[in-house]
Design a protein around this motif. Structure first.
Motif, PDB file in Angstrom:
ATOM      1  N   ILE A 214     -58.861 -17.388  50.520  1.00  0.00           N
ATOM      2  CA  ILE A 214     -59.012 -18.689  49.863  1.00  0.00           C
ATOM      3  C   ILE A 214     -58.805 -18.532  48.360  1.00  0.00           C
ATOM      4  CG2 ILE A 214     -60.679 -20.478  49.249  1.00  0.00           C
ATOM      5  CD1 ILE A 214     -61.837 -20.276  52.028  1.00  0.00           C
ATOM      6  N   ALA A 215     -59.336 -17.459  47.776  1.00  0.00           N
ATOM      7  CA  ALA A 215     -59.165 -17.222  46.346  1.00  0.00           C
ATOM      8  C   ALA A 215     -57.702 -16.973  46.005  1.00  0.00           C
ATOM      9  CB  ALA A 215     -60.020 -16.031  45.915  1.00  0.00           C
ATOM     10  N   LEU A 216     -56.981 -16.260  46.861  1.00  0.00           N
ATOM     11  CA  LEU A 216     -55.554 -16.026  46.629  1.00  0.00           C
ATOM     12  C   LEU A 216     -54.783 -17.344  46.671  1.00  0.00           C
ATOM     13  CD1 LEU A 216     -55.187 -12.760  48.702  1.00  0.00           C
ATOM     14  CD2 LEU A 216     -54.569 -12.991  46.288  1.00  0.00           C
ATOM     15  N   ALA A 217     -55.130 -18.199  47.635  1.00  0.00           N
ATOM     16  CA  ALA A 217     -54.476 -19.513  47.703  1.00  0.00           C
ATOM     17  C   ALA A 217     -54.776 -20.324  46.443  1.00  0.00           C
ATOM     18  CB  ALA A 217     -54.945 -20.265  48.948  1.00  0.00           C
ATOM     19  N   ALA A 218     -56.009 -20.237  45.951  1.00  0.00           N
ATOM     20  CA  ALA A 218     -56.384 -20.975  44.741  1.00  0.00           C
ATOM     21  C   ALA A 218     -55.585 -20.503  43.536  1.00  0.00           C
ATOM     22  CB  ALA A 218     -57.875 -20.825  44.475  1.00  0.00           C
ATOM     23  N   GLU A 219     -55.187 -19.230  43.536  1.00  0.00           N
ATOM     24  CA  GLU A 219     -54.384 -18.686  42.432  1.00  0.00           C
ATOM     25  C   GLU A 219     -52.900 -18.961  42.622  1.00  0.00           C
ATOM     26  OE1 GLU A 219     -55.671 -17.418  39.766  1.00  0.00           O
ATOM     27  OE2 GLU A 219     -57.737 -17.455  40.493  1.00  0.00           O
ATOM     28  N   GLY A 220     -52.527 -19.639  43.724  1.00  0.00           N
ATOM     29  CA  GLY A 220     -51.131 -19.944  43.976  1.00  0.00           C
ATOM     30  C   GLY A 220     -50.373 -18.850  44.693  1.00  0.00           C
ATOM     31  N   ASP A 221     -51.077 -17.833  45.166  1.00  0.00           N
ATOM     32  CA  ASP A 221     -50.436 -16.690  45.827  1.00  0.00           C
ATOM     33  C   ASP A 221     -50.611 -16.815  47.344  1.00  0.00           C
ATOM     34  OD1 ASP A 221     -49.307 -14.311  46.557  1.00  0.00           O
ATOM     35  OD2 ASP A 221     -50.809 -13.028  45.588  1.00  0.00           O
TER      36      ASP A 221
END
Length: 612
Positions: free
Chosen positions: A152-159
């Protein structure tokens, strides 16, 4: 008569209601790994706040029980205290005036029965039982133990590519679980204490919709080990095991009896829920491993299993539970009566039914029943009815699936137990007769239906689809020496088959029909255990790093839901019913994650159970 005020007698009642709602949410978010003794104590303390103190057993018994439980929780009690606690609870249950006291006592006694080892450990060893420690809820409740906060954190960073890699670290089917997972990871999400659980499945769908899984390269396998492993079955469990063993450097050969891969993901789930091209995205990524070979149209029988066990260093049997069970009703052999599993299997190979103008009845109340009912609507049926012997709220199907079926025009006939199928002169079904039921006492968590004193109900049925369970064909493997209990294969907690040194079994064929993510979890466990049995302890690198945690946003928000196409539109085709989650919605939902892997208990724990 005098004047009568319309104001509440207790002015704080409204505010107490708000506090009670918050307490309810906290109980719903009870973290996995909590100490059972502490949980029982906490529930009793809530009861203490509810008692009026009128009757002596409640007024004196509850504080006494709370004091004893407090001592047990703090390792200050002995067996005599436990006996005193039981006696006080039995007295309160038998003599308390109202439900407050009775339920409090019954809850304590139920706790003593449910957690004897935990209470004994507190009394005898002076510590909580082994394995008792709070964990990150979403990661622990996922059967594959995927690092949910990380992706989820990676998605939040656009990755989103990094998010796919992070999911694949523990689950090689990110697309499948984005589309069809029952998301047990959300059940005790700590965000419940603020507003509602994070829509984890919805975020996973956003990730794979943004960056398809087959566009993200899988890691390169570790150096070759020289070991060869056979996998029987190319469903979610078998392919998961094969994928991880391949990454570890072992040569893997998968044997699949059908012409296409995917198991029940292809042959048990309709395309409107899981489009086949989306399944192929995961399959293409898995099969891209250079040391993984798949042989379709290659059934394995008992003799074949013996051959594999001799030729390969290890064998994993994951044949699933792909046979449909039938009811022994009069008329069940009539034309038009078929297993729901057989219908869905035919659709898996592209053979769609034509029910134009037909009256279809589906017998059952699980997800397979809903799949068949919604498929029948799309196949042109004149009417589709689900006959179920329990209440609507007792259905084992996901509530969202039931609601979707109703929206598409399926009629739910609950408390109707199938009695017989009427057959016409040509030997074809034309009606289902049901015995109406009335609801009875609760047993094993659900009220038991009993025959009601009412006349039989006749439901027109040109087609009757039986969706009452699945089975496996265990006989050939039993002849080869695999032990089975009620046709399901036996295995120890490490999935090793009794009587074999190098044969493992797992997934639906070992514990019965469950879910895709549970089968994936079994395949992951089998891969790790086989790797260790072969003399290794490989550690896998997914190629993505967990981003630093942002500050928590604890402002209450509404939960973003995955929207669906209008029922009047989607009921006419087999196209995907769900609409992609927008970037704006996904970012808001990512922001609701409380990063429990960093804040709170996550900062104190090491690897979660099941991590590499």
């Amino acid at each position: 008569m005098g004047r009568i005020s319309v104001k509440p007698a207790a002015k704080a009642d409204g505010r107490i209601g708000e506090f009670a709602a918050a307490l309810s949410r906290r109980a719903e978010a009870m973290p996995p790994g909590a100490c059972p003794v502490g949980v029982v104590l906490g529930q009793l303390q809530v009861s203490l706040a509810q008692t009026c103190g009128k009757c002596t057993p409640c007024a004196q018994g509850m504080p006494k029980m709370a004091k004893i439980l407090q001592d047990i929780a703090q390792f200050k009690a002995d067996e005599a205290a436990l006996r005193e606690l039981r006696a006080a609870a039995e007295l309160l249950r038998e003599t308390g005036d109202c439900a407050v006291g009775w339920q409090a006592a019954d809850m304590v006694l139920a706790g003593l029965e449910a957690f004897p080892e935990e209470f004994a450990s507190h009394l005898e060893a002076g510590q909580c039982a082994a394995g008792t420690r709070q964990t990150v809820p979403c990661t622990m409740l996922c059967p594959a133990h995927v690092n949910v906060p990380a992706y989820i954190a990676l998605a939040a960073e656009g990755d989103c590519a990094g998010a796919v890699k992070m999911i694949r670290k523990d689950n090689p089917f990110p697309t499948a679980c984005a589309m069809i997972c029952e998301h047990p990871c959300e059940e005790r999400c700590r965000r419940i204490m603020v507003d509602a659980p994070v829509n984890i499945r919805g975020l996973k769908k956003y990730i794979v919709d943004t960056v398809p899984a087959n566009t993200v390269p899988v890691p390169r396998p570790l150096p070759a080990t020289g070991k060869r492993v056979a996998v029987v079955g190319a469903g979610p469990s078998g392919l998961t095991c094969a994928y991880f063993l391949g990454l570890m450097g072992h040569e893997v050969t998968v044997f699949e009896q059908r012409q296409q891969l995917g198991g029940m993901m292809r042959y048990g789930i309709p395309a409107y829920r899981f489009p086949r091209q989306r399944l192929d995205e995961d399959l293409q990524a898995i099969c891209s491993l250079p040391n993984l070979e798949v042989r379709t149209n290659s059934p394995i029988d008992g003799d074949g299993l013996k051959r594999l066990a001799g030729e390969y260093d290890a064998t994993y049997v994951a044949i699933g539970a792909q046979g449909g069970k039938m009811l022994t009703l009069p008329g069940s052999d009539a034309a038009g009566v078929m297993s729901a599993v057989d219908l869905l299997e035919a659709i898996g190979d592209g053979n769609y039914p034509n029910f134009t103008g037909k009256n279809v009845v589906v017998i059952g109340g699980g997800n397979v029943a809903m799949d068949c009912a919604r498929t029948s609507v799309r196949a042109g049926a004149q009417s589709v009815t689900v006959a179920y012997r329990r209440r609507l709220e007792d259905m084992t199907a996901l509530p969202a699936e039931v609601e979707a079926a109703i929206a598409e025009g399926v009629e739910m006939m609950c408390l109707q137990a199938p009695e017989r199928i009427e057959v016409d002169a040509a030997g074809a079904a034309f009606a289902l007769l049901c015995q109406p039921q009335r609801i009875g006492a609760v047993k094993r968590g659900r009220p038991v239906p009993e025959a009601a004193d009412k006349p039989l109900l006749r439901i027109p049925a040109d087609i009757a689809l039986v969706a009452v369970g699945q089975a496996i064909e265990s006989a050939p493997f039993e002849e080869a020496g695999l032990e089975a209990d009620r046709t399901y294969f036996c295995a120890d907690e490490f999935l090793q088959a009794p009587g074999f040194s190098n044969v493992y079994v797992g997934g639906d064929c070992q514990w019965g029909p469950r879910t895709v993510i549970m089968a994936i979890g079994a395949g992951k466990a089998a891969a790790a255990n086989i790797d260790e049995a072969l003399g290794f302890c490989h550690q896998l690198d997914c190629g993505a790093q967990v981003p630093p945690a942002r500050s928590n946003n604890r402002t209450p928000y509404g939960r973003v839901q995955v929207a669906e196409r209008p029922a009047r539109e989607r009921r006419g085709d087999f196209e995907c019913v769900e609409i992609p989650v927008s970037h704006e919605e996904a970012m808001q939902e990512c922001g609701r994650c409380l990063r429990c892997d960093v804040y709170g208990i996550g900062a104190l724990t090491g690897k979660e159970r099941g991590a590499w």
